[in-house]
Write a protein that holds these residues in place. Structure first.
Motif, PDB file in Angstrom:
ATOM      1  N   ARG A  84       0.847  -1.191   0.000  1.00  0.00           N
ATOM      2  CA  ARG A  84       0.000   0.000   0.000  1.00  0.00           C
ATOM      3  C   ARG A  84       0.880   1.238   0.000  1.00  0.00           C
ATOM      4  NH1 ARG A  84      -5.319  -0.993   3.736  1.00  0.00           N
ATOM      5  NH2 ARG A  84      -5.704  -3.121   3.025  1.00  0.00           N
ATOM      6  N   TYR A  90       0.645   5.524  -0.537  1.00  0.00           N
ATOM      7  CA  TYR A  90      -0.253   6.671  -0.571  1.00  0.00           C
ATOM      8  C   TYR A  90       0.501   7.908  -1.055  1.00  0.00           C
ATOM      9  CZ  TYR A  90      -3.175   3.919   2.683  1.00  0.00           C
ATOM     10  OH  TYR A  90      -3.934   2.953   3.279  1.00  0.00           O
ATOM     11  N   TYR A 120      -0.067  12.142  -0.834  1.00  0.00           N
ATOM     12  CA  TYR A 120      -0.845  13.207  -0.228  1.00  0.00           C
ATOM     13  C   TYR A 120      -0.305  14.548  -0.700  1.00  0.00           C
ATOM     14  CZ  TYR A 120      -2.738   9.872   3.164  1.00  0.00           C
ATOM     15  OH  TYR A 120      -3.373   8.809   3.759  1.00  0.00           O
ATOM     16  N   SER A 163      -3.888  20.542   6.524  1.00  0.00           N
ATOM     17  CA  SER A 163      -3.766  19.107   6.731  1.00  0.00           C
ATOM     18  C   SER A 163      -3.431  18.401   5.426  1.00  0.00           C
ATOM     19  CB  SER A 163      -5.063  18.564   7.325  1.00  0.00           C
ATOM     20  OG  SER A 163      -4.901  17.212   7.695  1.00  0.00           O
ATOM     21  N   LEU A 164      -3.493  17.092   5.460  1.00  0.00           N
ATOM     22  CA  LEU A 164      -3.140  16.268   4.317  1.00  0.00           C
ATOM     23  C   LEU A 164      -4.378  15.966   3.477  1.00  0.00           C
ATOM     24  CD1 LEU A 164      -0.845  13.737   6.183  1.00  0.00           C
ATOM     25  CD2 LEU A 164      -0.101  15.602   4.717  1.00  0.00           C
ATOM     26  N   VAL A 188      -4.199   6.164  -3.705  1.00  0.00           N
ATOM     27  CA  VAL A 188      -3.787   4.973  -2.973  1.00  0.00           C
ATOM     28  C   VAL A 188      -3.465   3.921  -4.022  1.00  0.00           C
ATOM     29  CG1 VAL A 188      -4.379   3.239  -1.258  1.00  0.00           C
ATOM     30  CG2 VAL A 188      -5.386   5.517  -1.114  1.00  0.00           C
ATOM     31  N   GLU A 232      -2.687   0.989   8.609  1.00  0.00           N
ATOM     32  CA  GLU A 232      -2.912   2.439   8.755  1.00  0.00           C
ATOM     33  C   GLU A 232      -1.838   3.110   9.608  1.00  0.00           C
ATOM     34  OE1 GLU A 232      -6.179   0.562   9.873  1.00  0.00           O
ATOM     35  OE2 GLU A 232      -5.913   0.070   7.766  1.00  0.00           O
ATOM     36  N   GLN A 288      -1.552   4.321  17.668  1.00  0.00           N
ATOM     37  CA  GLN A 288      -2.859   4.036  17.097  1.00  0.00           C
ATOM     38  C   GLN A 288      -3.737   3.400  18.173  1.00  0.00           C
ATOM     39  OE1 GLN A 288      -3.836   0.489  14.345  1.00  0.00           O
ATOM     40  NE2 GLN A 288      -3.525   2.177  12.903  1.00  0.00           N
ATOM     41  N   SER A 294     -10.019   5.753  10.546  1.00  0.00           N
ATOM     42  CA  SER A 294     -10.234   4.768   9.496  1.00  0.00           C
ATOM     43  C   SER A 294     -11.069   3.628  10.050  1.00  0.00           C
ATOM     44  CB  SER A 294      -8.894   4.244   8.969  1.00  0.00           C
ATOM     45  OG  SER A 294      -8.135   3.675  10.015  1.00  0.00           O
ATOM     46  N   LEU A 295     -11.559   2.855   9.116  1.00  0.00           N
ATOM     47  CA  LEU A 295     -12.238   1.626   9.480  1.00  0.00           C
ATOM     48  C   LEU A 295     -11.257   0.493   9.198  1.00  0.00           C
ATOM     49  CD1 LEU A 295     -14.970   0.476  10.396  1.00  0.00           C
ATOM     50  CD2 LEU A 295     -15.620   0.330   7.986  1.00  0.00           C
ATOM     51  N   THR A 296     -10.965  -0.316  10.175  1.00  0.00           N
ATOM     52  CA  THR A 296      -9.967  -1.366  10.022  1.00  0.00           C
ATOM     53  C   THR A 296     -10.250  -2.202   8.786  1.00  0.00           C
ATOM     54  OG1 THR A 296      -9.566  -1.465  12.380  1.00  0.00           O
ATOM     55  CG2 THR A 296      -8.924  -3.378  11.102  1.00  0.00           C
ATOM     56  N   GLY A 297      -9.207  -2.368   7.969  1.00  0.00           N
ATOM     57  CA  GLY A 297      -9.365  -3.130   6.740  1.00  0.00           C
ATOM     58  C   GLY A 297      -9.640  -2.264   5.541  1.00  0.00           C
ATOM     59  N   SER A 298     -10.029  -1.030   5.796  1.00  0.00           N
ATOM     60  CA  SER A 298     -10.258  -0.101   4.686  1.00  0.00           C
ATOM     61  C   SER A 298      -8.924   0.496   4.262  1.00  0.00           C
ATOM     62  CB  SER A 298     -11.201   1.002   5.130  1.00  0.00           C
ATOM     63  OG  SER A 298     -11.160   2.084   4.235  1.00  0.00           O
ATOM     64  N   ILE A 299      -8.808   0.877   3.016  1.00  0.00           N
ATOM     65  CA  ILE A 299      -7.547   1.467   2.554  1.00  0.00           C
ATOM     66  C   ILE A 299      -7.494   2.962   2.797  1.00  0.00           C
ATOM     67  CG2 ILE A 299      -7.222  -0.288   0.791  1.00  0.00           C
ATOM     68  CD1 ILE A 299      -8.196   1.760  -1.266  1.00  0.00           C
ATOM     69  N   LYS A 300      -8.592   3.550   3.200  1.00  0.00           N
ATOM     70  CA  LYS A 300      -8.642   5.003   3.286  1.00  0.00           C
ATOM     71  C   LYS A 300      -8.459   5.500   4.711  1.00  0.00           C
ATOM     72  CE  LYS A 300     -10.818   6.878  -0.669  1.00  0.00           C
ATOM     73  NZ  LYS A 300     -11.614   8.024  -1.109  1.00  0.00           N
ATOM     74  N   LEU A 301      -7.600   6.502   4.832  1.00  0.00           N
ATOM     75  CA  LEU A 301      -7.459   7.230   6.086  1.00  0.00           C
ATOM     76  C   LEU A 301      -8.014   8.631   5.876  1.00  0.00           C
ATOM     77  CD1 LEU A 301      -4.960   5.150   6.152  1.00  0.00           C
ATOM     78  CD2 LEU A 301      -4.072   6.673   7.895  1.00  0.00           C
ATOM     79  N   PHE A 306      -7.771  12.313   7.405  1.00  0.00           N
ATOM     80  CA  PHE A 306      -7.007  13.165   8.305  1.00  0.00           C
ATOM     81  C   PHE A 306      -7.822  14.378   8.733  1.00  0.00           C
ATOM     82  CE2 PHE A 306      -2.676  11.651   8.718  1.00  0.00           C
ATOM     83  CZ  PHE A 306      -2.580  10.726   7.701  1.00  0.00           C
ATOM     84  N   GLY A 307      -7.657  14.742   9.998  1.00  0.00           N
ATOM     85  CA  GLY A 307      -8.220  15.981  10.483  1.00  0.00           C
ATOM     86  C   GLY A 307      -7.361  17.160  10.063  1.00  0.00           C
TER      87      GLY A 307
END
Lengths: 113, 112
Positions: A31, A33, A35, A42-43, A48, A99, B48, B94-101, B103-104
């Motif tokens: 994986r 990414y 950004y 922020s990012l 992906v 993550e 995390q 994120s949701l565990t297993g998802s590829i997307k994070l 960010f705030g």
């Protein structure tokens, strides 16, 4: 320990020109990414990339991934001023994803008129 | 808009003080990660939380601690602040297993 190296760290280019940012990483990952970050912000997620040979495009930006070479590229086509920002690549070191990303130092891109 | 909010946006503290930063994740996201971004550097993973338990820590001392709550909010606490703690602190949900994070917008902490 996973290391992520970007180059160049600074890039000044003229509008209308093409250029490529490189991201090398030291251990296996599935994986990667990209950004974008504007000053003080922020990012913003750009891409992906999940598999060898993956290519994604959005507007003037195209990202690719070569997992065998442990290399990703972010190609900028016909740059415009609005693309000025810092671009980061980040690698997830865990197979299947965790993550817990390891980031490069970033490439500060300045597009001059 | 990522649906992840952080507060406060800016904070000034003096060396030796303690600080709490807050993050509100997207509803349903069971994982929150915190990152420290020093000026001119890439973000560094602090730790995390998954389902309210710490689930991995980067190379940060124990004076960096956290909490995650059932309502998808979380905290980053830093004790005995040092000048080098001055940075932008980002949370990502994120949701565990998802590829997307997601960010705030970050909290800019200045330690004087």
């Amino acid at each position: 320990e996973l290391k992520v190296e970007q180059n160049p760290l600074f890039l000044s280019m003229q509008e209308g020109k093409n250029y490529t940012i490189y991201c090398n990483y030291s251990t296996t990952s599935d994986r990667l990414y990209w950004y974008r970050q504007d000053p003080g912000k922020s990012l913003e997620s750009l891409f992906v990339l999940l598999s060898n040979g993956a290519v994604k495009q959005e507007g003037r930006l195209m990202a690719s991934l070569d997992t065998k070479a442990r290399l990703s590229t972010l190609h900028i086509t016909a740059a415009v001023h609005d693309l000025s920002a810092t671009y980061f690549c980040a690698v997830d070191p865990t197979q299947g994803g965790s993550e817990k990303l390891v980031f490069g130092k970033g490439t500060k891109l300045t597009v001059n008129p | 808009e990522t649906g992840v909010t952080q507060s406060p946006t800016h904070l000034i503290k003096t060396r030796g003080q303690q600080v709490t930063l807050r993050c509100s994740s997207q509803s349903g996201h069971n994982t929150v990660s915190w990152y420290q971004q020093a000026l001119g550097q890439g973000p560094q993973f602090i730790f995390q939380y998954y389902r309210e338990e710490e689930n991995g820590r980067g190379n940060f001392p124990p004076r960096f601690s956290g909490l995650q709550f059932p309502n998808y909010s979380s905290e980053l606490n830093v004790n005995a602040l040092e000048l080098d703690d001055s940075a932008l602190y980002l949370c990502a949900s994120s949701l565990t297993g998802s590829i997307k994070l997601f960010f705030g917008s970050g909290t800019q902490l200045s330690v004087l």
